[in-house]
Design an enzyme around this catalytic site. Structure first.
Site, PDB file in Angstrom:
ATOM      1  N   HIS A 499     -35.914  -2.425  14.448  1.00 29.12           N
ATOM      2  CA  HIS A 499     -34.970  -3.383  13.865  1.00 29.12           C
ATOM      3  C   HIS A 499     -33.524  -2.983  14.156  1.00 29.12           C
ATOM      4  O   HIS A 499     -32.733  -3.780  14.674  1.00 29.12           O
ATOM      5  CB  HIS A 499     -35.213  -3.456  12.349  1.00 29.12           C
ATOM      6  CG  HIS A 499     -34.255  -4.326  11.610  1.00 29.12           C
ATOM      7  ND1 HIS A 499     -34.595  -5.579  11.139  1.00 29.12           N
ATOM      8  CD2 HIS A 499     -32.949  -4.146  11.238  1.00 29.12           C
ATOM      9  CE1 HIS A 499     -33.549  -6.124  10.530  1.00 29.12           C
ATOM     10  NE2 HIS A 499     -32.535  -5.269  10.576  1.00 29.12           N
ATOM     11  N   GLU A 500     -33.169  -1.742  13.812  1.00 32.04           N
ATOM     12  CA  GLU A 500     -31.785  -1.315  14.019  1.00 32.04           C
ATOM     13  C   GLU A 500     -31.437  -1.254  15.501  1.00 32.04           C
ATOM     14  O   GLU A 500     -30.292  -1.518  15.891  1.00 32.04           O
ATOM     15  CB  GLU A 500     -31.538   0.036  13.341  1.00 32.04           C
ATOM     16  CG  GLU A 500     -31.757   0.042  11.834  1.00 32.04           C
ATOM     17  CD  GLU A 500     -30.935  -1.001  11.100  1.00 32.04           C
ATOM     18  OE1 GLU A 500     -29.866  -1.405  11.619  1.00 32.04           O
ATOM     19  OE2 GLU A 500     -31.351  -1.426  10.008  1.00 32.04           O
ATOM     20  N   HIS A 503     -30.262  -4.619  16.553  1.00 31.85           N
ATOM     21  CA  HIS A 503     -28.837  -4.810  16.284  1.00 31.85           C
ATOM     22  C   HIS A 503     -27.996  -4.186  17.401  1.00 31.85           C
ATOM     23  O   HIS A 503     -26.999  -4.759  17.849  1.00 31.85           O
ATOM     24  CB  HIS A 503     -28.452  -4.142  14.963  1.00 31.85           C
ATOM     25  CG  HIS A 503     -28.775  -4.941  13.738  1.00 31.85           C
ATOM     26  ND1 HIS A 503     -28.387  -6.249  13.575  1.00 31.85           N
ATOM     27  CD2 HIS A 503     -29.435  -4.587  12.598  1.00 31.85           C
ATOM     28  CE1 HIS A 503     -28.792  -6.681  12.385  1.00 31.85           C
ATOM     29  NE2 HIS A 503     -29.433  -5.699  11.780  1.00 31.85           N
ATOM     30  N   HIS A 506     -27.878  -6.253  20.509  1.00 32.92           N
ATOM     31  CA  HIS A 506     -26.968  -7.384  20.318  1.00 32.92           C
ATOM     32  C   HIS A 506     -25.533  -6.966  20.642  1.00 32.92           C
ATOM     33  O   HIS A 506     -24.768  -7.727  21.253  1.00 32.92           O
ATOM     34  CB  HIS A 506     -27.088  -7.864  18.866  1.00 32.92           C
ATOM     35  CG  HIS A 506     -26.504  -9.214  18.606  1.00 32.92           C
ATOM     36  ND1 HIS A 506     -26.502  -9.793  17.359  1.00 32.92           N
ATOM     37  CD2 HIS A 506     -25.878 -10.118  19.412  1.00 32.92           C
ATOM     38  CE1 HIS A 506     -25.921 -10.976  17.413  1.00 32.92           C
ATOM     39  NE2 HIS A 506     -25.533 -11.196  18.651  1.00 32.92           N
TER      40      HIS A 506
END
Length: 708
Positions: A499-500, A503, A506
């Site tokens: 998940h991180e 980020h 992105h």
């Protein structure tokens, strides 16, 4: 010309204060890739750096305001976006360290500098002459032959001024400044209280018999913690998830499970110096007053005007669509767990004792693991040896390579702020640098709980066309290595790492001209989509075989275990979603208040749970007094974003599924081009529609969770 004026203003400020020469926060870095010189930065550097950076920012703005030329996009809107870079750099270093290594000295300094930063930002956003120039460009924007990104920056800049009070009467503007200053300090106080409460609890166990069922690895970690705390021969447990979660999952000692869960869920709620109930009251009074100043009934509607949801009603409507099916699933799960509890109580003769014969929150995880074992022959402890931290991280890196062609490799010699930090360079498929990546994965007393991604330096393209690449960090609180084992992750930890990292991608793929639009500077209910999207690949067999190797034997995870993991993928999802959604609804209940006098926090929370029909066997994921997301980290009226984004990420992942190829490079190229590279250069709904060709369908989330 305008850039020269701004640079000149900044350099004159630094020269006048005579503080830049020996301050590593204020000089151009000679470090590789221009990363912060963490090894040279000392406490005494921060305060002068903040003062100089704020002065430079103010001087840059003054240069814009006093410009005698007619307001244009270049000399007003773009010039403002280019200003404040020194302050951003100082903030990027300081506030990252405050979260990851927040010593008493750092916390004290944060209380000093936060009002200075808030005042600086308010003075700029409430500067009438500056707003007049921005407004002049905004009002003629359609006739200025602007690019789509320039038009977006103009509109977003104008909106930011308006949302921060530029159109308010003078008295209201002054009150907004006061409120912002107070809210900044309250946010700091809330977070500091949570860390202090977490560190204050040390639960020692002296008799190993009390740890029946606890895996040896968890026992060893607790024994080493106790030894380090001066209690050799004992076992130490704390309210950190890596410490108490194994007890909830595996320990048959019901009283110990209860004690540890209560210690975790009552943090900040002990009527002591670290109690957060007063902080919550003050915060909500100020947020509601601020919303009223802007003409909104409640703070949620004020906050969400710039989000995909637009208002509280839309956010709540989406939450309730998922809440009903989730709660019903949780009730079915409760019934199955009660059967297992009844069987245990029947064996020890206490089945008819009303004081013990009902399933409790501290029983849920324990009997869930038993039921997982019964239904799927799957025990999370048998998985952990395959989930060694560095291998899992490498698996995430390889997934990014397979999807996007990028390469992430260690880079030596970069300064770091703590020995746990590791450094990498991210290279595009053509070999060009996309950015520098730091990871900081282990808990310590000075680090706040949870996991997150921060930009230390932002991506942007300057006036000479130089593409400045970002410096990004992923932070976690995973199991520390013990004396004879590396860091082994749970399934939740694996998902968190992916998940991180989502980020981070992105941020790395950002190709924006303007800093305020770049990377993850997108609406909060869109920012979680790229991160949650990465979780969808975690347990794909092809991906698992790139990272799930037994830490002792090197054996790749067997197909039989992968099959069990995927067979159990919908297991306990009623609990997972109910715990998450209840926190989202609690957040909205606070921020939909139209008047705030005095909130009895515990009563308010209980009434919120009652209204939504929450079952007592599940505790809301974040109780109010340690709810960092909404009282510290900027997710107020925004925790719903995880579910809003889950609808998007489930639909986006289906774009891969429907091709029959989970690594379809045509789809991933479209994801990178239409979403990951674009930042906030267009409306989030438009970006998603450009990628998918349609609006997101919530059915894919409900299918994934087994909630239909």
């Amino acid at each position: 010309m305008k850039k020269l004026l701004i640079l000149s203003a900044m350099m004159m400020t630094l020269a006048a204060c005579n503080c830049s020469k020996d301050n590593p926060l204020l000089v151009e870095q000679s470090t590789p890739f221009g990363v912060p010189a963490f090894d040279l930065i000392k406490m005494e550097h921060y305060k002068p750096a903040f003062e100089a950076a704020i002065k430079a920012y103010n001087d840059e703005v003054e240069a814009i305001v006093t410009c005698e030329e007619t307001p244009t996009f270049a000399n007003s809107v773009a010039a403002l976006d280019r200003s404040g870079q020194l302050l951003q750099r100082v903030e990027g270093v300081f506030f990252n360290l405050l979260e990851t290594d927040g010593t008493d000295e750092m916390n004290a300094l944060a209380e000093e500098v936060t009002p200075l930063i808030t005042e600086c930002e308010d003075n700029i956003l409430l500067n009438e002459a500056l707003f007049a120039r921005i407004k002049a460009v905004y009002e003629q924007r359609e006739s200025l032959d602007l690019t789509s990104e320039q038009l977006r920056l103009t509109e977003e800049t104008y909106k930011k001024f308006v949302m921060n009070g530029a159109n308010l009467e003078p008295a209201a503007k002054e009150r907004v400044k006061e409120i912002n200053r107070e809210l900044g300090l309250l946010s700091l106080k809330f977070g500091q209280n949570v860390v202090a409460e977490t560190n204050a609890v040390q639960h020692f166990v002296t008799d190993e018999a009390e740890l029946d069922g606890l895996p040896e690895s968890a026992k060893q970690a607790a024994a080493e913690e106790a030894d380090a705390a001066g209690h050799p021969g004992e076992w130490l447990f704390t309210p950190k998830r890596t410490s108490f979660t194994p007890v909830l999952q595996y320990c048959s000692n019901r009283e110990l499970r209860k004690a540890l869960l209560m210690e975790y869920t009552t943090r900040g709620n002990h009527d002591n110096a670290n109690d957060n109930k007063s902080v919550i009251n003050q915060t909500m009074r100020l947020r509601t007053e601020k919303a009223h100043l802007f003409g909104f009934d409640c703070s949620a509607d004020y906050i969400l005007q710039d989000a995909m949801a637009h208002n509280a009603e839309n956010a709540m409507e989406m939450l309730m669509q998922v809440w009903g099916p989730s709660l019903e699933a949780a009730k079915r799960e409760r019934a199955a767990l009660q059967v297992l509890l009844d069987q245990d109580l029947a064996r020890d003769g206490s089945i008819n004792d009303p004081a013990v014969n009902k399933l409790q929150p501290w029983d849920w995880w324990y009997y869930t693991e038993k039921l997982r074992k019964l239904r799927y022959d799957l025990d999370e402890e048998q998985l952990k040896p395959y989930f060694e931290l560095s291998n899992v991280r490498r698996g995430a890196f390889e997934l990014a390579h397979r999807l996007y062609g990028i390469t992430i490799e260690p880079v030596e010699g970069l300064p770091v702020y703590h020995p746990d930090v590791e450094t990498f360079q991210v290279l595009d498929k053509n070999g060009e640098l996309l950015g520098i990546f730091y990871t900081d994965y282990f808990p310590r007393a000075t680090k706040r709980p949870g996991a997150w991604m921060n930009n230390i330096l932002n991506q942007y393209i300057d006036d000479e066309g130089v593409n400045h690449r970002p410096v990004i960090i992923n932070v976690g609180n995973f199991n520390k290595p013990t004396s004879d084992k590396p860091s082994l992750l749970s399934m939740d930890d694996v998902e968190t790492l992916f998940h991180e990292f989502g980020h981070a991608l992105h941020g790395f793929f950002s190709q924006c001209t303007y800093q305020s639009l770049s990377g993850t500077n997108v609406p909060r209910d869109f920012v979680e989509m790229p991160s949650q999207l990465m979780e969808n690949w975690c347990y794909a067999p092809e991906v698992m075989k790139t990272y799930a190797f037994h830490y002792q034997t090197g054996e790749v995870i067997p197909d039989s275990l992968i099959a069990k993991i995927n067979a159990a993928s919908k297991f306990n999802q009623g609990f997972v979603e109910t715990e998450l959604l209840s926190a989202s609804i609690l957040d909205m209940d606070y921020h939909m208040l139209t008047e705030v006098d005095t909130i009895d926090v515990n009563r308010f929370e209980a009434e919120s749970m009652s209204r939504m029909g929450m079952i007592p066997e599940i505790i809301v994921r974040y109780r109010s007094t340690f709810y960092n997301h909404i009282f510290t980290t900027g997710y107020e009226a925004g925790y719903y974003s995880y579910t809003w984004a889950a609808v998007l990420d489930s639909d986006a992942f289906h774009a891969f599924v429907e091709t029959g190829d989970l690594f379809n490079n045509s789809v991933s190229a479209r994801m990178r081009e239409e979403i990951l590279s674009k930042g906030n250069t267009a409306d989030a709904a438009v970006l998603y529609q450009n990628f998918r060709g349609k609006k997101a369908d919530p059915k894919y989330l409900l299918e994934k969770k087994g909630l239909l």
